[in-house]
Design a protein around this motif. Structure first.
Motif, PDB file in Angstrom:
ATOM      1  N   ALA A 156       1.406  -1.599   0.015  1.00  0.00           N
ATOM      2  CA  ALA A 156      -0.297  -0.224   0.279  1.00  0.00           C
ATOM      3  C   ALA A 156       0.990   1.374   0.153  1.00  0.00           C
ATOM      4  CB  ALA A 156      -0.733  -0.116   0.837  1.00  0.00           C
ATOM      5  N   PRO A 157       2.115   1.507   0.896  1.00  0.00           N
ATOM      6  CA  PRO A 157       2.469   2.284   0.568  1.00  0.00           C
ATOM      7  C   PRO A 157       3.295   2.565  -0.721  1.00  0.00           C
ATOM      8  CG  PRO A 157       3.308   1.260   2.960  1.00  0.00           C
ATOM      9  CD  PRO A 157       2.942   0.504   2.096  1.00  0.00           C
TER      10      PRO A 157
ATOM     11  N   VAL B  78      -4.981   1.617  -2.960  1.00  0.00           N
ATOM     12  CA  VAL B  78      -4.244   2.079  -1.255  1.00  0.00           C
ATOM     13  C   VAL B  78      -5.260   1.112  -0.337  1.00  0.00           C
ATOM     14  CG1 VAL B  78      -3.930   3.260   0.873  1.00  0.00           C
ATOM     15  CG2 VAL B  78      -2.637   3.605  -1.511  1.00  0.00           C
TER      16      VAL B  78
ATOM     17  N   GLN C 182      -5.739  -2.068   1.568  1.00  0.00           N
ATOM     18  CA  GLN C 182      -5.275  -1.758   4.079  1.00  0.00           C
ATOM     19  C   GLN C 182      -6.824  -2.542   4.520  1.00  0.00           C
ATOM     20  OE1 GLN C 182      -6.354   2.586   3.994  1.00  0.00           O
ATOM     21  NE2 GLN C 182      -3.633   2.644   3.820  1.00  0.00           N
TER      22      GLN C 182
ATOM     23  N   ASN D 237      -6.593  -5.886   6.954  1.00  0.00           N
ATOM     24  CA  ASN D 237      -8.161  -5.724   7.927  1.00  0.00           C
ATOM     25  C   ASN D 237      -8.891  -7.191   7.788  1.00  0.00           C
ATOM     26  OD1 ASN D 237      -8.956  -3.885   9.982  1.00  0.00           O
ATOM     27  ND2 ASN D 237     -10.557  -4.536   9.804  1.00  0.00           N
TER      28      ASN D 237
ATOM     29  N   SER E  83      -7.609 -10.006   9.020  1.00  0.00           N
ATOM     30  CA  SER E  83      -7.373 -10.021  10.572  1.00  0.00           C
ATOM     31  C   SER E  83      -8.367 -10.482  11.408  1.00  0.00           C
ATOM     32  CB  SER E  83      -6.639  -8.941  11.025  1.00  0.00           C
ATOM     33  OG  SER E  83      -7.252  -7.581  11.390  1.00  0.00           O
ATOM     34  N   ILE E  84      -9.303 -10.474  10.275  1.00  0.00           N
ATOM     35  CA  ILE E  84     -10.856 -10.547  11.994  1.00  0.00           C
ATOM     36  C   ILE E  84     -11.227 -11.805  12.333  1.00  0.00           C
ATOM     37  CG2 ILE E  84     -13.215 -10.212  11.303  1.00  0.00           C
ATOM     38  CD1 ILE E  84     -11.690  -7.633  11.461  1.00  0.00           C
ATOM     39  N   MET E  85     -10.932 -11.493  13.348  1.00  0.00           N
ATOM     40  CA  MET E  85     -10.972 -13.533  14.429  1.00  0.00           C
ATOM     41  C   MET E  85     -12.087 -13.171  14.746  1.00  0.00           C
ATOM     42  SD  MET E  85      -8.655 -12.159  17.486  1.00  0.00           S
ATOM     43  CE  MET E  85      -8.591  -9.994  18.165  1.00  0.00           C
ATOM     44  N   MET E  86     -13.222 -12.314  14.960  1.00  0.00           N
ATOM     45  CA  MET E  86     -14.421 -13.088  15.344  1.00  0.00           C
ATOM     46  C   MET E  86     -15.818 -12.540  13.817  1.00  0.00           C
ATOM     47  SD  MET E  86     -15.682 -11.831  18.691  1.00  0.00           S
ATOM     48  CE  MET E  86     -16.062  -9.915  17.596  1.00  0.00           C
ATOM     49  N   LYS E  87     -16.147 -13.829  13.089  1.00  0.00           N
ATOM     50  CA  LYS E  87     -16.409 -13.309  11.881  1.00  0.00           C
ATOM     51  C   LYS E  87     -17.945 -13.474  12.557  1.00  0.00           C
ATOM     52  CE  LYS E  87     -12.771 -14.623   9.524  1.00  0.00           C
ATOM     53  NZ  LYS E  87     -12.167 -13.196   8.554  1.00  0.00           N
TER      54      LYS E  87
ATOM     55  N   ARG F  90     -17.926 -12.973  22.763  1.00  0.00           N
ATOM     56  CA  ARG F  90     -17.158 -13.687  21.446  1.00  0.00           C
ATOM     57  C   ARG F  90     -15.498 -13.226  21.431  1.00  0.00           C
ATOM     58  NH1 ARG F  90     -20.202 -11.397  17.619  1.00  0.00           N
ATOM     59  NH2 ARG F  90     -19.262 -12.221  15.831  1.00  0.00           N
TER      60      ARG F  90
ATOM     61  N   ASN G  78      -4.689 -15.050  20.231  1.00  0.00           N
ATOM     62  CA  ASN G  78      -4.666 -15.219  18.649  1.00  0.00           C
ATOM     63  C   ASN G  78      -3.188 -13.633  18.549  1.00  0.00           C
ATOM     64  OD1 ASN G  78      -5.556 -12.828  16.428  1.00  0.00           O
ATOM     65  ND2 ASN G  78      -6.984 -14.733  16.012  1.00  0.00           N
TER      66      ASN G  78
ATOM     67  N   ASN H 221      -3.407 -11.637  17.584  1.00  0.00           N
ATOM     68  CA  ASN H 221      -3.257  -9.888  17.709  1.00  0.00           C
ATOM     69  C   ASN H 221      -3.943  -9.732  19.077  1.00  0.00           C
ATOM     70  OD1 ASN H 221      -3.747  -8.670  14.987  1.00  0.00           O
ATOM     71  ND2 ASN H 221      -5.406  -9.797  14.403  1.00  0.00           N
TER      72      ASN H 221
ATOM     73  N   ARG I  39      -7.700  -4.567  16.144  1.00  0.00           N
ATOM     74  CA  ARG I  39      -7.209  -5.189  15.235  1.00  0.00           C
ATOM     75  C   ARG I  39      -7.471  -6.766  14.770  1.00  0.00           C
ATOM     76  NH1 ARG I  39      -5.558  -3.178   9.905  1.00  0.00           N
ATOM     77  NH2 ARG I  39      -3.837  -2.149   9.864  1.00  0.00           N
ATOM     78  N   GLY I  40      -8.272  -7.387  14.054  1.00  0.00           N
ATOM     79  CA  GLY I  40      -8.846  -8.396  14.837  1.00  0.00           C
ATOM     80  C   GLY I  40     -10.363  -8.567  14.274  1.00  0.00           C
ATOM     81  N   LEU I  41     -10.774  -6.943  15.106  1.00  0.00           N
ATOM     82  CA  LEU I  41     -11.920  -7.100  15.405  1.00  0.00           C
ATOM     83  C   LEU I  41     -12.803  -5.887  14.107  1.00  0.00           C
ATOM     84  CD1 LEU I  41     -11.771  -6.040  19.275  1.00  0.00           C
ATOM     85  CD2 LEU I  41     -11.793  -7.925  18.187  1.00  0.00           C
TER      86      LEU I  41
ATOM     87  N   ASP J 130       4.895   8.313   4.886  1.00  0.00           N
ATOM     88  CA  ASP J 130       4.980   7.068   4.495  1.00  0.00           C
ATOM     89  C   ASP J 130       4.020   6.186   4.002  1.00  0.00           C
ATOM     90  OD1 ASP J 130       8.119   7.635   4.625  1.00  0.00           O
ATOM     91  OD2 ASP J 130       7.262   6.449   6.896  1.00  0.00           O
ATOM     92  N   GLY J 131       2.977   6.756   3.736  1.00  0.00           N
ATOM     93  CA  GLY J 131       1.396   5.716   3.576  1.00  0.00           C
ATOM     94  C   GLY J 131       1.606   4.488   3.831  1.00  0.00           C
TER      95      GLY J 131
ATOM     96  N   GLU K 202      -0.521   3.530   7.801  1.00  0.00           N
ATOM     97  CA  GLU K 202      -1.789   3.989   8.433  1.00  0.00           C
ATOM     98  C   GLU K 202      -1.435   3.809  10.203  1.00  0.00           C
ATOM     99  OE1 GLU K 202      -5.222   0.533   7.151  1.00  0.00           O
ATOM    100  OE2 GLU K 202      -2.550   0.127   7.555  1.00  0.00           O
TER     101      GLU K 202
END
Lengths: 346, 555
Positions: free
Chosen positions: A305-306, A331, A335, A339, A342-346, B186, B193, B195, B208-210, B292-293, B295
């Motif tokens: 992305a950068p 970008v 991003q 993200n 990385s989601i852990m609670m689907k 939950r 994890n 995260n 992150r991860g939520l 630097d772009g 986050e």
């Protein structure tokens, strides 16, 4: 390269394919790499499935530090002979040059030589399979490399006594400077940068000292160490890269440009060099010069992305809002992907 | 972003000293927020904002302190609190009398007169249901959330909240940001994890991860009732870990834009398209990421004119191992990351929350302030270089346009270590400088009294709207003094989920008069020439100057 090709074309007129191949192989052996590349390419123009030419071209690209091209070439060869051990090994090694352990691991798994087993264990270690890697490394004949990676495996398992004991064996079989260097690598790979710094300082390795100081965010000291590395060896490409990148990040782009330009010649596949050169040009207000560099970086590293962000800024500076919008959309997409993954609670 | 060497101290004296007078002022109740020694959930870590407001219109700043809660047994003292200013440096807890006692996980606060009745109302954001308190004008408040149409369906973790007149009809709308989809039943446990680890140590999970939060816009129909116009306004698709929400006219087209600091992902900037809709433009405008772009973990926002060019800039605080970021506005809402050239790259040790672009020493150059505090109390035992409690930070403005970090040099109130979150800037003792109120996790608040240079001049401006909303939220004031120009805007939230003194404060240095230009949300403009320094100027939208008060501003 263009000149070499033109001259070679004249020479090859009337030559048989085996003759062209033999000349190219001879050139490769003599390290006349542009001539060798032109020869193997000519062979492939005539016989696209010439396995020998593909294999040798892969070796040549690896030698030129162009791993992306090497990977592509070995993959073409493996489509013809999917289980050829030499090609599998070389393809795996090319992936390792790009730190791509995930792609390399299954290739080494298909081989049974001690070297391949060691490389497979290293890939396991770097991809989170620490227990399996430890077990595999413990089975291998002890060498400094095995001690090194086994120490790292123990550190990752938070088994510091065994790590220290294994590191001690390094000092028994290697000169002190080399042992300090390998110990430093262990701590560096485990992100224990203070310990790594102490080892690298003792090893006298300025490049690794500089890299570790960057990780410790001690930029001025890092730059000084990297300059010492370059004083010792002005052609140290890695030191040029890290010092150039550091200077760009520190808003000092002018001295970074010649360093990074050298790196692009020596390691044309390294996307980071194009990225930092592009950013340096942007910092100097030269968006026109930045644009092709950033476009190259974006081609080499489409998932970074950068890179697309700087590309968007370059397009903005050049008054191309539609292109900038596309770059910024990329970008945002990258991003979002990161993200969502990385989601852990689907 | 790597920290830069600090360089030589400027040697210039900083003539303000900050002392924590909270205990002497009677502010002794701790602000409960999650566990003390360990925090199993993200909700326990983010803390709350604080507010300076004058709820009884007596000309003295009162305090509103939202409270969190604790999993397991929630202490009875864990309630939001309102403190009335006794005008003698002390405060009285009037929470019960005001009807504001409430338990729960309060996060942010916004203050404004949403119904234009002359009294400042309070909106409190929650994990759970948000609450709008109408000020009855007699020292009491009424929960009018339901009748105002502000009940959010489902359970949200609302953090940022700010009143803003998006359509310039004189009635304050409400912009909200939410953080994550949080359900303690939950969420994985610490360490379960990738995260849920930090530097190899198991910690609470997230953000992150939520699942990311979203944004809401509620439009005020002028009769105290709101409708959810999120989708129609074009805010429905945006997702982020939203924290502090602000509204200001960054592109100077007369219409307020919206911006939210977002944690771990790109921050969002909604440009007001002047037709009731907004366009998200943070990336092209340069305020989504750093130069630097990358986050960043956006927490708090300072809004002000740090370089004295007449345009509103942004200062955003972040997590440790990263710098805070300073964005310079070109006046058209396009921003440049000036963090490194401004000298802010020197500090990456602490997690930053509350933020301000505020002239703390009245020298005419706005300084930067950061309230800081780590989020994982359990880390310190294993990594002593990451203490839970940290000092506050001042980046004082230097004459060359850059900033210099001050901690010990600015007094014991700055150097004192706490795990702080929101902070608000205001002159609680009406002596002509800017004091600071700071929320501390599971400790009483800090009230930093500013003892500054009596020779330095200043000017305060308090606006009352008539055609515009009565609180003048969104009004821009440009003050010209000694060849400089500085702009400020009346906001109902900034810093970290907090509310500053609605009286805009301009340090003037040695200059004794200033020209004041006011642009009201209605579009009306007023110019006040050669205003004498060291006064609070009371300005009515249609009536002009209605008062010029010297400290302590007795009316």
């Amino acid at each position: 390269m263009v000149l070499v090709t033109c001259l070679a074309l004249l020479l090859w007129q009337g030559q048989t394919t085996p003759q062209v191949f033999a000349d190219a192989a001879q050139a490769l052996q003599a390290n006349r790499l542009p001539e060798a590349e032109a020869g193997f390419r000519e062979v492939l123009r005539r016989e696209p499935n010439n396995l020998g030419a593909l294999g040798n071209l892969g070796v040549l690209y690896s030698r030129q530090n162009r791993p992306a091209l090497a990977i592509d070439t070995y993959q073409r060869a493996l489509r013809l002979v999917p289980n050829e051990p030499g090609l599998l090994l070389n393809l795996g090694l090319a992936h390792l040059k790009l730190d791509d352990y995930t792609s390399a691991k299954p290739l080494f798994a298909r081989l049974s030589t001690p070297q391949a087993r060691e490389l497979h264990a290293i890939c396991q270690l770097q991809t989170g399979e620490v227990a399996a890697a430890t077990a595999a490394l413990e089975q291998l004949a002890p060498t400094p490399a095995v001690y090194h990676f086994l120490s790292l495996a123990y550190v990752k398992q938070k088994d510091m006594p065994r790590a220290e004991a294994t590191l001690a064996k390094l000092y028994a079989v290697l000169p002190a400077a080399q042992a300090h260097y390998l110990e430093g690598r262990v701590w560096y790979d485990a992100a224990l940068f203070d310990k790594a710094l102490a080892s690298f300082v003792q090893s006298g390795n300025q490049l690794e000292t500089g890299k570790t100081l960057i990780s410790l965010r001690r930029s001025a000291e890092a730059a000084a160490a990297l300059r010492r590395a370059l004083a010792e060896n002005p052609n140290d490409v890695e030191a040029q890269y890290f010092l150039g990148a550091l200077l760009v990040q520190e808003n000092d782009p002018k001295p970074a440009i010649p360093l990074l330009t050298n790196v692009t010649t020596a390691r044309p596949d390294l996307w980071g060099t194009h990225y930092y050169l592009g950013k340096a040009q942007l910092l100097l207000g030269n968006a026109k010069a930045a644009l092709p560099l950033l476009e190259t970086a974006a081609k080499r590293a489409p998932e970074e992305a950068p890179v697309h962000y700087q590309l968007g800024r370059a397009f903005q500076a050049l008054g191309r809002p539609a292109d900038a919008k596309l770059a910024f959309a990329k970008v945002a997409k990258l991003q979002r992907q990161a993200n969502n993954e990385s989601i852990m609670m689907k | 972003m790597k920290p830069q060497p600090k360089g030589k101290p400027s040697g210039l004296p900083f003539k303000s000293r900050f002392t924590d007078v909270a205990a002497a002022a009677g502010l002794t109740a701790p602000v409960i927020y999650g566990g003390v020694d360990r925090k199993d959930y993200l909700l326990e870590t983010t803390g709350s904002g604080v507010a300076f407001l004058d709820y009884d219109n007596d000309g003295w700043l009162d305090l509103f302190i939202p409270s969190g809660a604790r999993f397991g047994t929630n202490p009875p003292e864990a309630i939001n609190r309102l403190y009335k200013n006794n005008r003698d440096g002390t405060f009285t807890d009037v929470t019960m009398k005001a009807g504001l006692a409430r338990q729960g996980w309060a996060c942010g606060v916004a203050v404004a007169d949403y119904n234009n009745d002359g009294f400042e109302d309070i909106f409190v954001s929650y994990w759970g249901q948000n609450v709008l308190y109408r000020n009855n004008g007699d020292g009491t408040f009424t929960d009018v959330t339901k009748e105002a149409g502000l009940v959010l369906p489902g359970r949200h973790w609302t953090t940022g909240c700010t009143f803003v007149d998006t359509n310039r009809d004189g009635h304050l709308d409400l912009f909200l940001s939410t953080y994550v989809d949080f359900d303690p039943a939950r969420i994985p446990k610490p360490g379960q994890n990738p995260n849920c680890n930090w530097k190899g140590i198991p910690v609470n999970c997230g953000p992150r991860g939520l699942t990311q939060g979203r944004f809401f816009l509620f439009r005020n129909n002028g009769k105290g009732v709101y409708s959810d116009v999120t989708k129609a306004a074009g805010l429905g698709e945006a997702r982020a870990y939203g924290l502090t929400a602000i509204a200001a006219d960054f592109d100077e087209d007369g219409w307020p834009d919206l911006y939210a600091a977002c944690d771990s992902v790109s921050s969002v900037y909604f440009r007001n398209k002047r037709d009731g809709t907004f366009e998200e433009e943070a990336l092209p405008r340069g305020v989504a990421v750093n130069e630097d772009g990358m986050e960043q973990a956006g927490m708090g926002l300072g809004v002000g004119d740090y370089n004295l060019d007449g345009h509103l800039d942004l200062f955003k605080t972040h997590f440790s191992d990263d710098t805070h970021i300073l964005y310079r506005n070109d006046g058209q809402g396009n921003f440049t990351d000036t963090t490194k050239v401004s000298g802010l790259g020197v500090e990456t040790r602490y997690v930053g929350w509350g933020a301000g672009i505020v002239d703390l020493d009245n020298d005419g150059r706005p300084d930067l302030f950061v309230a800081s505090g780590a989020v994982y109390p359990e880390i310190e035992a294993k990594l002593p270089s990451y203490p839970f409690k940290n000092p506050r930070i001042i980046f004082r403005a230097l004459p060359n346009g850059s900033f210099e970090e001050l901690i010990d040099e600015a007094g014991p109130g700055i150097a004192a270590a706490h795990s702080s979150r929101g902070c608000a800037f205001g002159d609680f003792d009406n002596d002509g400088d800017v004091d600071i109120l700071i929320m501390n996790m599971n400790e009483p608040v800090s009230l930093l009294r500013n003892d500054g240079d009596p020779a330095a001049n200043w000017l305060k401006v308090l606006l009352t709207g008539t055609k515009s909303n009565r609180s003048a939220i969104g009004a821009q004031v440009r003050v010209r003094y000694g060849g400089r120009v500085q702009v400020q805007e009346v906001l109902s939230q900034s810093s970290y989920l907090s509310v500053n003194d609605r009286r805009l404060h301009f340090g003037l240095g040695a200059v004794k008069t200033a020209d004041v230009e006011i642009r009201w949300p209605s579009g009306a403009r007023q110019t006040l020439a050669k205003v004498e320094a060291n006064h609070l100027l009371l300005v009515n939208e249609t009536g002009g100057i209605t008062g010029r008060l010297r400290p302590p501003f007795v009316r």
